[in-house]
Write a protein that holds these residues in place. Sequence first.
Motif, short mmCIF file in Angstrom:
data_model
loop_
_atom_site.label_atom_id
_atom_site.label_comp_id
_atom_site.label_asym_id
_atom_site.label_seq_id
_atom_site.Cartn_x
_atom_site.Cartn_y
_atom_site.Cartn_z
N LEU A 42 0.68 -1.39 0.03
CA LEU A 42 -0.07 -0.03 -0.13
C LEU A 42 0.90 1.24 -0.07
CD1 LEU A 42 -2.73 1.48 0.20
CD2 LEU A 42 -2.57 1.18 2.80
N LEU A 43 1.98 1.48 0.70
CA LEU A 43 2.70 2.42 0.97
C LEU A 43 3.53 2.57 -0.28
CD1 LEU A 43 4.12 2.04 4.56
CD2 LEU A 43 2.40 3.86 3.86
N TYR A 44 4.01 1.39 -0.95
CA TYR A 44 4.64 1.68 -2.16
C TYR A 44 3.79 2.28 -3.27
CZ TYR A 44 7.60 0.41 -6.17
OH TYR A 44 8.13 0.14 -7.49
N GLY A 45 2.62 1.66 -3.20
CA GLY A 45 1.49 2.16 -4.11
C GLY A 45 1.26 3.57 -4.13
N LEU A 46 1.29 4.18 -2.90
CA LEU A 46 1.03 5.55 -2.67
C LEU A 46 2.25 6.40 -2.78
CD1 LEU A 46 -1.27 5.30 0.49
CD2 LEU A 46 -1.90 5.84 -1.88
N LYS A 47 3.27 5.74 -3.16
CA LYS A 47 4.52 6.33 -3.48
C LYS A 47 5.20 6.80 -2.28
CE LYS A 47 3.89 7.20 -8.34
NZ LYS A 47 4.03 6.00 -8.84
N ARG A 48 4.89 6.33 -1.03
CA ARG A 48 5.59 6.88 0.12
C ARG A 48 6.64 5.92 0.70
NH1 ARG A 48 0.22 8.12 3.83
NH2 ARG A 48 -0.57 9.86 2.81
N ILE A 49 6.92 4.84 0.18
CA ILE A 49 8.31 4.21 0.16
C ILE A 49 8.81 3.59 -1.24
CG2 ILE A 49 7.54 3.51 2.46
CD1 ILE A 49 7.02 0.63 1.48
N ASP A 50 10.13 3.42 -1.07
CA ASP A 50 10.66 3.01 -2.49
C ASP A 50 10.66 1.54 -2.59
OD1 ASP A 50 12.94 1.94 -0.72
OD2 ASP A 50 14.11 3.64 -1.25
N LYS A 51 11.40 0.94 -3.62
CA LYS A 51 11.40 -0.61 -3.68
C LYS A 51 12.22 -1.34 -2.74
CE LYS A 51 10.26 -2.43 -7.75
NZ LYS A 51 10.04 -3.11 -8.80
N ARG A 52 13.14 -0.77 -2.20
CA ARG A 52 13.96 -1.37 -1.27
C ARG A 52 13.21 -1.55 0.15
NH1 ARG A 52 19.66 0.77 1.51
NH2 ARG A 52 19.18 -0.37 3.56
N GLN A 53 12.44 -0.45 0.59
CA GLN A 53 11.56 -0.50 1.89
C GLN A 53 10.42 -1.48 1.58
OE1 GLN A 53 11.20 3.80 1.40
NE2 GLN A 53 12.05 3.95 3.77
#
Length: 192
Positions: A42-53
């Motif tokens: 979800l956070l990745y989809g919202l661009k709040r974290i990067d792929k590593r996170q």
Amino acid sequence: MNIYDFDGTIYDGDSTVDFFLFVLKNQPSLMRYLPRQAKGFLLYGLKRIDKRQLKEHFFAFLAGIDTDKWLPAFWEQHAGKIYPWYSAQQQADDVIISASPEFLLQPICQKLGINHLIASRVDVRTGKFLGANCRGREKVVRLQEELGIARCDQFYSDSTSDLPLAQIAEQAFLIKKGQITEWVVAESKICP
């Protein structure tokens, strides 16, 4: 010297996802990590974290397993997913370079007789990265740092995110579902 990406290139699928599903099937208690993994997506989809996170959220399940127990069993069952075309052309100096965790790919590389593996360094007990995600431009950086290589004969990948490696190859090839096609690098753009 030839360089190969791993997942989707010489391996039919994504070994990290396959490993998680394999262990989950055999150890259903790992479902307790699904909320953390879902939060990461979800956070990745919202661009709040990067792929590593995102991957660190996903790898949280490693805290709940004995990898020494599950890795040999996983590769015993999944080694057959290595594409036959790779085995037919494998050379002693091949390099496998992947964003997948090093601990996950090390056993299959040893089994196949591959001496050069460069992959993401992930703590096998916590799922935390111990360095950069070995993806895109980072693959070229790691190749130069670890093996001193600035050029190669052939490069194989299933993803245009590997364009930086394709650019240092005499010939580059894209793999789609085990089918090899020449990669026209001059016309390529990096995909995120």
